[in-house]
Design a protein around this motif. Structure first.
Motif, PDB file in Angstrom:
ATOM      1  N   LEU A 196       0.816  -1.214   0.000  1.00 47.17           N
ATOM      2  CA  LEU A 196       0.000   0.000   0.000  1.00 47.17           C
ATOM      3  C   LEU A 196       0.852   1.267   0.000  1.00 47.17           C
ATOM      4  O   LEU A 196       0.327   2.366  -0.187  1.00 47.17           O
ATOM      5  N   ILE A 197       2.153   1.116   0.231  1.00 50.17           N
ATOM      6  CA  ILE A 197       3.000   2.304   0.354  1.00 50.17           C
ATOM      7  C   ILE A 197       2.855   3.163  -0.897  1.00 50.17           C
ATOM      8  O   ILE A 197       2.654   4.367  -0.818  1.00 50.17           O
ATOM      9  N   PHE A 198       2.945   2.512  -2.022  1.00 48.28           N
ATOM     10  CA  PHE A 198       2.689   3.221  -3.272  1.00 48.28           C
ATOM     11  C   PHE A 198       1.756   2.384  -4.133  1.00 48.28           C
ATOM     12  O   PHE A 198       1.978   1.192  -4.297  1.00 48.28           O
ATOM     13  N   PRO A 199       0.741   3.020  -4.680  1.00 50.60           N
ATOM     14  CA  PRO A 199       0.430   4.449  -4.594  1.00 50.60           C
ATOM     15  C   PRO A 199      -0.508   4.843  -3.447  1.00 50.60           C
ATOM     16  O   PRO A 199      -0.631   6.025  -3.143  1.00 50.60           O
ATOM     17  N   HIS A 200      -1.156   3.843  -2.810  1.00 46.88           N
ATOM     18  CA  HIS A 200      -2.263   4.188  -1.923  1.00 46.88           C
ATOM     19  C   HIS A 200      -1.875   5.186  -0.829  1.00 46.88           C
ATOM     20  O   HIS A 200      -2.496   6.240  -0.683  1.00 46.88           O
ATOM     21  N   HIS A 201      -0.868   4.849  -0.059  1.00 46.72           N
ATOM     22  CA  HIS A 201      -0.549   5.729   1.066  1.00 46.72           C
ATOM     23  C   HIS A 201       0.081   7.036   0.610  1.00 46.72           C
ATOM     24  O   HIS A 201      -0.141   8.091   1.210  1.00 46.72           O
ATOM     25  N   GLN A 202       0.870   6.965  -0.449  1.00 43.78           N
ATOM     26  CA  GLN A 202       1.409   8.212  -0.994  1.00 43.78           C
ATOM     27  C   GLN A 202       0.269   9.162  -1.385  1.00 43.78           C
ATOM     28  O   GLN A 202       0.315  10.354  -1.103  1.00 43.78           O
ATOM     29  N   ASN A 203      -0.746   8.611  -2.009  1.00 43.54           N
ATOM     30  CA  ASN A 203      -1.846   9.452  -2.452  1.00 43.54           C
ATOM     31  C   ASN A 203      -2.700   9.937  -1.287  1.00 43.54           C
ATOM     32  O   ASN A 203      -3.173  11.073  -1.284  1.00 43.54           O
ATOM     33  N   GLU A 204      -2.860   9.077  -0.300  1.00 42.32           N
ATOM     34  CA  GLU A 204      -3.557   9.504   0.913  1.00 42.32           C
ATOM     35  C   GLU A 204      -2.848  10.703   1.543  1.00 42.32           C
ATOM     36  O   GLU A 204      -3.479  11.680   1.950  1.00 42.32           O
ATOM     37  N   VAL A 205      -1.525  10.563   1.623  1.00 41.75           N
ATOM     38  CA  VAL A 205      -0.743  11.639   2.224  1.00 41.75           C
ATOM     39  C   VAL A 205      -0.951  12.925   1.424  1.00 41.75           C
ATOM     40  O   VAL A 205      -1.220  13.998   1.986  1.00 41.75           O
ATOM     41  N   ALA A 206      -0.865  12.815   0.114  1.00 43.14           N
ATOM     42  CA  ALA A 206      -1.008  13.997  -0.731  1.00 43.14           C
ATOM     43  C   ALA A 206      -2.364  14.677  -0.503  1.00 43.14           C
ATOM     44  O   ALA A 206      -2.436  15.881  -0.271  1.00 43.14           O
ATOM     45  N   GLN A 207      -3.416  13.883  -0.535  1.00 43.44           N
ATOM     46  CA  GLN A 207      -4.762  14.440  -0.360  1.00 43.44           C
ATOM     47  C   GLN A 207      -4.918  15.101   0.993  1.00 43.44           C
ATOM     48  O   GLN A 207      -5.434  16.210   1.130  1.00 43.44           O
ATOM     49  N   SER A 208      -4.511  14.360   2.027  1.00 44.54           N
ATOM     50  CA  SER A 208      -4.773  14.833   3.380  1.00 44.54           C
ATOM     51  C   SER A 208      -3.934  16.054   3.709  1.00 44.54           C
ATOM     52  O   SER A 208      -4.431  17.031   4.270  1.00 44.54           O
ATOM     53  N   VAL A 209      -2.673  15.994   3.363  1.00 45.88           N
ATOM     54  CA  VAL A 209      -1.795  17.119   3.688  1.00 45.88           C
ATOM     55  C   VAL A 209      -2.268  18.378   2.944  1.00 45.88           C
ATOM     56  O   VAL A 209      -2.336  19.470   3.521  1.00 45.88           O
ATOM     57  N   CYS A 210      -2.619  18.208   1.688  1.00 41.58           N
ATOM     58  CA  CYS A 210      -3.056  19.374   0.918  1.00 41.58           C
ATOM     59  C   CYS A 210      -4.422  19.887   1.382  1.00 41.58           C
ATOM     60  O   CYS A 210      -4.706  21.081   1.290  1.00 41.58           O
ATOM     61  N   ALA A 211      -5.250  18.996   1.882  1.00 38.91           N
ATOM     62  CA  ALA A 211      -6.562  19.444   2.351  1.00 38.91           C
ATOM     63  C   ALA A 211      -6.487  20.063   3.736  1.00 38.91           C
ATOM     64  O   ALA A 211      -7.388  20.806   4.140  1.00 38.91           O
ATOM     65  N   HIS A 212      -5.440  19.751   4.473  1.00 35.35           N
ATOM     66  CA  HIS A 212      -5.377  20.198   5.869  1.00 35.35           C
ATOM     67  C   HIS A 212      -4.198  21.126   6.104  1.00 35.35           C
ATOM     68  O   HIS A 212      -3.500  21.002   7.118  1.00 35.35           O
ATOM     69  N   ASP A 213      -3.986  22.019   5.178  1.00 35.14           N
ATOM     70  CA  ASP A 213      -3.008  23.090   5.332  1.00 35.14           C
ATOM     71  C   ASP A 213      -1.616  22.599   5.700  1.00 35.14           C
ATOM     72  O   ASP A 213      -0.929  23.210   6.524  1.00 35.14           O
ATOM     73  N   GLY A 214      -1.238  21.476   5.144  1.00 35.35           N
ATOM     74  CA  GLY A 214       0.131  21.013   5.365  1.00 35.35           C
ATOM     75  C   GLY A 214       0.330  20.177   6.611  1.00 35.35           C
ATOM     76  O   GLY A 214       1.441  19.717   6.869  1.00 35.35           O
ATOM     77  N   ALA A 215      -0.719  19.948   7.394  1.00 31.30           N
ATOM     78  CA  ALA A 215      -0.568  19.107   8.585  1.00 31.30           C
ATOM     79  C   ALA A 215      -0.241  17.686   8.141  1.00 31.30           C
ATOM     80  O   ALA A 215      -0.867  17.157   7.235  1.00 31.30           O
ATOM     81  N   PRO A 216       0.764  17.066   8.768  1.00 31.83           N
ATOM     82  CA  PRO A 216       1.079  15.687   8.391  1.00 31.83           C
ATOM     83  C   PRO A 216      -0.104  14.766   8.684  1.00 31.83           C
ATOM     84  O   PRO A 216      -0.916  15.052   9.569  1.00 31.83           O
ATOM     85  N   LEU A 217      -0.197  13.681   7.920  1.00 37.47           N
ATOM     86  CA  LEU A 217      -1.322  12.771   8.122  1.00 37.47           C
ATOM     87  C   LEU A 217      -1.089  11.886   9.338  1.00 37.47           C
ATOM     88  O   LEU A 217      -1.934  11.812  10.230  1.00 37.47           O
ATOM     89  N   ALA A 218       0.039  11.219   9.379  1.00 41.49           N
ATOM     90  CA  ALA A 218       0.363  10.355  10.512  1.00 41.49           C
ATOM     91  C   ALA A 218       1.835  10.507  10.831  1.00 41.49           C
ATOM     92  O   ALA A 218       2.651  10.722   9.947  1.00 41.49           O
ATOM     93  N   ASN A 219       2.180  10.376  12.110  1.00 40.06           N
ATOM     94  CA  ASN A 219       3.575  10.517  12.511  1.00 40.06           C
ATOM     95  C   ASN A 219       4.377   9.243  12.322  1.00 40.06           C
ATOM     96  O   ASN A 219       5.578   9.286  12.089  1.00 40.06           O
ATOM     97  N   TYR A 220       3.715   8.118  12.450  1.00 43.09           N
ATOM     98  CA  TYR A 220       4.406   6.832  12.302  1.00 43.09           C
ATOM     99  C   TYR A 220       3.642   5.975  11.306  1.00 43.09           C
ATOM    100  O   TYR A 220       2.423   5.829  11.413  1.00 43.09           O
ATOM    101  N   TRP A 221       4.381   5.425  10.368  1.00 42.24           N
ATOM    102  CA  TRP A 221       3.787   4.534   9.364  1.00 42.24           C
ATOM    103  C   TRP A 221       4.359   3.144   9.565  1.00 42.24           C
ATOM    104  O   TRP A 221       5.580   2.954   9.558  1.00 42.24           O
ATOM    105  N   VAL A 222       3.472   2.201   9.737  1.00 40.96           N
ATOM    106  CA  VAL A 222       3.898   0.829  10.011  1.00 40.96           C
ATOM    107  C   VAL A 222       3.338  -0.072   8.920  1.00 40.96           C
ATOM    108  O   VAL A 222       2.125  -0.063   8.665  1.00 40.96           O
ATOM    109  N   HIS A 223       4.223  -0.816   8.270  1.00 40.32           N
ATOM    110  CA  HIS A 223       3.785  -1.681   7.165  1.00 40.32           C
ATOM    111  C   HIS A 223       4.246  -3.108   7.380  1.00 40.32           C
ATOM    112  O   HIS A 223       5.424  -3.357   7.651  1.00 40.32           O
TER     113      HIS A 223
END
Length: 489
Positions: free
Chosen positions: A230-257
């Motif tokens: 899921l790292i690519f593309p799913h999580h990369q795209n999640e990060v892009a959407q969320s960060v851009c929608a939330h004024d640059g706030a990171p989505l999650a601090n720790y990613w565990v796969h």
RNA sequence: GGCGCGGUGGGAGAGUGGCUAUCCAGCAGCCUGCAAAGCUGUGGACGCCGGUUCGAAUCCGGCCCGCGCCUCCA
């Protein structure tokens, strides 16, 4: 010892520091409910269940969200094949997933949101992205514009140049950039759809997680988990959407796969057809044996799955159950086990510590009646054990195993010595025999007859009775305390 | 091609610069009417080649091999 986790975001093992120690928040990508879950789907469920249990021991409150993806083109296709309504297919597969996971002792997450119940939130998120220039509507679609975000690709450690070079699908004409990905797409009359500002349509794959994570955990939360693929593309795209929608706030601090389950050196997957469904495995093995087999490999390593591994796991549990007996009481989790788990969820190490505890259990009776000194002298116990007040090693083993969701039954339950209340029989020919075998009193009566024969030195009759019971799957064991029995399997 | 992961005794599978990982299987005993379970003891490993070091499976460099992602996938 502080909890350390390997963070995919940094590529390093890091000390875990929650945003709010009073409430740790975790999101894990759950299943797409279109088919029976297989062992590869079970792995993340079990791995993150262990993490969930561990976090609960460390923090007062943990909010664990795991979604169900119940809108997806694979679902649509399967429903068409089977000729059933989509909602019925997803409802049935969701229930099967929950039942199977429950047999693996996977705890229910605190929130289990379904994508179709959050379309409004997804639309709102998409509108935000259009509003701030990161997405655009075109030809009934809405697309995330990748070049609008300079950091795209960083999370997955891929440069956009590489991605461009790797792009080999023909680019849809409505895309401004080849890498742009779909947030919303139009549905025809036969396809599930929701009314939106862009017409009737359905969400793209990634947007649901961004929307649901935001709703239940906020713009930024602690841990986001899922399978490595899921790292690519799913999580990369999640990060892009969320960060851009939330004024640059990171989505999650720790990613565990978690790593993959492989069979004979190859990834287990539906396309290769080399997968085992949980349904089939659970018919052959107890859920706890499957769970143990999954946890005997570190979660980031590829797990080479075999039935022989399952048989070994079953044998280990047989032995442990003999040791802990019917006493369900536990102690505190032994420190060496806790330490292994806090070290990036090192369950294989934790399990090896359990073996050592199991050894010490024997020594209790054999060396010198419970003095831990004997165990220490023989190198079976750590110094920490020595200074701690010695409690029953059986309880220590149960505590240790319980901490990763194992040894949850009584010994007599595990070996099938208790009356089963769930047996449903329809085969009229075999029903009498099965009824007889199902009742432990019948078996015990037969064992008494055998023991009388043994006392009379009539070993021929004794062996006949043992063979007879063996044909019903009953295994007898003559021990110092008399004869015990269990159901083979 | 790019990015990433991994190669440990017959099998599974951790790990630290020097101390028995652990489990299964094997072997030798004990126990046992037999069997099972249990107990005791025991052999066997770090992909290859260099380097650093008093000492490396563990650090560095190179090489070989396997796998994954780059496209739906846990």
């Amino acid at each position: 010892m502080v909890l350390h986790l390997h963070n995919t975001g940094s590529g390093r093992r890091e000390a875990f520091r929650p945003i709010d120690p009073a409430q740790v928040r975790m999101y894990v990508c759950g299943p797409t409910v279109y088919d029976h879950p297989h062992i590869g789907n079970a792995r993340p469920a079990v791995v993150f269940d262990v993490l969930y249990r561990l976090l609960k021991t460390l923090y007062p409150k943990v909010t664990y969200v795991r979604n169900f993806t119940d809108v997806d083109d694979k679902i649509n296709a399967r429903a068409r094949e089977e000729g059933v309504p989509i909602a019925e297919l997803t409802r049935r597969m969701t229930q099967i997933y929950l039942d199977d996971m429950s047999q693996l002792n996977v705890l229910r997450p605190d929130v289990e949101p379904r994508a179709t119940a959050h379309v409004a939130e997804m639309i709102a998120l998409i509108e935000r992205l259009i509003g701030n220039g990161h997405a655009y509507a075109a030809d009934g679609h809405v697309l995330f514009h990748v070049p609008s975000w300079a950091d795209y690709g960083r999370f997955a450690r891929r440069s956009t140049d590489e991605l461009m070079a790797g792009a080999r699908v023909e680019v849809a004409p409505y895309k401004r950039d080849a890498m742009d990905f779909v947030l919303w797409k139009p549905s025809d009359a036969k396809t599930p759809g929701w009314d939106s500002p862009w017409g009737r349509g359905r969400p793209g794959w990634h947007i649901e997680c961004s929307a649901m994570a935001k709703q239940y955990l906020g713009a930024t939360f602690d841990i986001h988990g899922g399978g490595q693929d899921l790292i690519f593309p799913h999580h990369q795209n999640e990060v892009a959407q969320s960060v851009c929608a939330h004024d640059g706030a990171p989505l999650a601090n720790y990613w565990v796969h978690n790593g993959f389950v492989i069979v004979e050196g190859e990834k287990m997957s539906k396309s290769l057809g080399n997968f085992f469904t949980m349904h089939d495995l659970l018919a052959e093995f107890p859920g706890e044996a499957i769970r143990l087999a999954l946890l005997q490999t570190h979660y980031r390593q590829p797990l080479d799955f075999t039935k022989e591994g399952l048989r070994q796991a079953k044998r280990i549990l047989d032995r442990w159950y003999r040791l802990v007996g019917d006493d369900l009481r536990t102690d505190d989790v032994p420190s060496e086990v806790q330490a292994a788990l806090e070290d990036d969820l090192n369950t294989p190490k934790a399990i090896s510590e359990m073996h050592k505890i199991a050894d010490a259990r024997h020594l209790e009776g054999i060396v010198n009646h419970g003095s831990p000194l004997g165990g220490y002298m023989l190198g079976r116990m750590s110094k920490q054990d020595l200074v701690k007040p010695m409690t029953s090693p059986g309880r220590r083993l149960r505590a240790a195993a319980n901490s990763i969701g194992l040894l949850t039954l009584r010994e007599s339950q595990w070996f099938g010595r208790e009356q089963s209340d769930s047996l449903v029989l329809t085969d009229s020919v075999a029903i009498e025999v099965f009824r007889w075998v199902e009742d432990p009193r019948n078996i015990e009566k037969r064992i008494n007859e055998r023991n009388e024969a043994r006392r009379a030195q009539n070993f021929k009759l004794a062996d006949e009775i043992r063979d007879e019971l063996a044909t019903y799957g009953i295994v007898l064991e003559d021990g110092p305390k008399g004869t015990t029995w269990r159901r083979a399997g």
